[in-house]
Design an enzyme around this catalytic site. Structure first.
Site, PDB file in Angstrom:
ATOM      1  N   ASP A 186      31.314  43.789  36.989  1.00 58.66           N
ATOM      2  CA  ASP A 186      30.190  43.151  36.309  1.00 58.66           C
ATOM      3  C   ASP A 186      30.597  41.924  35.510  1.00 58.66           C
ATOM      4  OD1 ASP A 186      31.626  44.590  34.494  1.00 58.66           O
ATOM      5  OD2 ASP A 186      29.908  45.608  33.573  1.00 58.66           O
ATOM      6  N   GLU A 277      44.702  48.104  26.589  1.00 61.61           N
ATOM      7  CA  GLU A 277      45.355  46.908  27.121  1.00 61.61           C
ATOM      8  C   GLU A 277      46.717  46.670  26.461  1.00 61.61           C
ATOM      9  OE1 GLU A 277      40.846  46.333  27.213  1.00 61.61           O
ATOM     10  OE2 GLU A 277      42.349  47.059  25.796  1.00 61.61           O
TER      11      GLU A 277
END
Length: 321
Positions: A186, A277
């Site tokens: 997306d 991350e």
């Protein structure tokens, strides 16, 4: 190439033929690993996902099945850098829109292998249809994450399955070079981003638009191409305050460190919310070692989301066929 194996079963004078089709023999060439049986597929998937560090992760793998490979070897030259793009995806009203849009973007990128990993206990016809039409070399995978675990691990199992597949693929190649990029379905991507990803030496970083409550989140770079500061307001004390769309890692590093997974840090400790991350990248580099790519002031990837449509008349459409 597909090889049919026919097993004949005799029971009460009734002849039953079961035809089992194996998966395509190669992603890029005949040296890719072959599939022997569904039992071995299940064992392989467990091996791909359950590294030693993964045992400490709270999210477990529930259901999975073997990959489907769609080779288009004409788009790749033997000496080129490959972008291994991992896309986790899940069922929703806009899934087909997002995957189609992403496909039509990366169709213009040379030497990209698209790993689409469904959060599902089986491969869906919708995703298969999109990939069948998409003229991009792709691998279709699936692994199911239970609803109660999605709040802290959305897309984690899917990304780790993609990493495991890449490690297995590269272990069977004499020359596996390129970069790994987590490419959500997306988001929106400027084609120039992929050219910057191909320049990755170890870990490259980029600005990400509309992220972390800011117009752009990511590194502020010096003239030497190193990140001197980080433009981040959400948890700015993270070792690397960056979004999943804001970095790429050399595939050689991914293969060299098989215990490096999304969701655990380099010590095997489970990641806190928002630290996926930085904990993952901590396996490879520290803050001073990352490489700035692209224009320091120009965004090449945007963290956006397709608006959920308001569907009011679905029952009427169903009655109409």
């Amino acid at each position: 190439m597909r090889w049919p194996w026919i097993v004949l079963l005799l029971s009460s004078n009734v002849l039953t033929a079961i035809v089992i089709l194996s998966m395509k023999s190669s992603v890029f060439n005949s040296s890719s690993p072959q599939r022997s049986s569904s039992a071995s597929d299940n064992m392989l998937t467990r091996q791909l996902l359950h590294h030693p560090s993964a045992e400490k992760m709270s999210h477990t793998i529930e259901k999975f099945s073997e990959p489907i490979l769609r080779p288009l070897s004409t788009i790749r030259t033997t000496k080129s850098q490959i972008i291994f793009a991992i896309t986790p995806t899940y069922v929703r009203d806009t899934q087909k829109v997002d995957l189609t849009s992403l496909c039509q973007t990366i169709m213009h990128v040379q030497n990209l292998l698209w790993l689409v990993v469904e959060d599902s206990d089986m491969k869906t016809a919708l995703v298969s249809d999109v990939l069948d039409r998409c003229k991009v070399e792709s691998v279709q995978l699936n692994v199911y994450t239970p609803p109660g675990k999605k709040s802290i691990s959305s897309g984690v199992d899917q990304r780790n399955l993609g990493l495991g597949w890449i490690r297995r693929y590269c272990s069977n190649q004499t020359n596996c070079t390129g970069s790994v990029y987590f490419m959500d379905d997306d988001n929106k991507y400027d084609l120039r981003l992929f050219e910057e990803i191909k320049k990755t030496q170890q870990v490259s970083v980029f600005l990400v638009g509309f992220c972390g409550g800011m117009r752009a989140e990511g590194p502020i770079c010096n003239r030497n191409g190193r990140a001197k500061l980080w433009n981040a307001k959400w948890q700015p004390k993270r070792s690397l305050p960056i979004d999943m769309a804001g970095f790429a890692v050399r595939v050689e590093l991914i293969v060299a460190k098989p215990n490096a997974l999304i969701g655990v840090d380099k010590f095997g400790k489970q990641s806190k919310l928002g630290y996926l991350e930085s904990d993952f990248l901590g396996n490879f580099v520290n803050r001073d070692m990352v490489e700035c790519r692209g224009n320091n002031r120009e965004v090449l990837v945007w963290h956006v989301r397709t608006q959920k449509p308001r569907i009011r008349y679905l029952p009427n459409l169903k009655r109409a066929g």
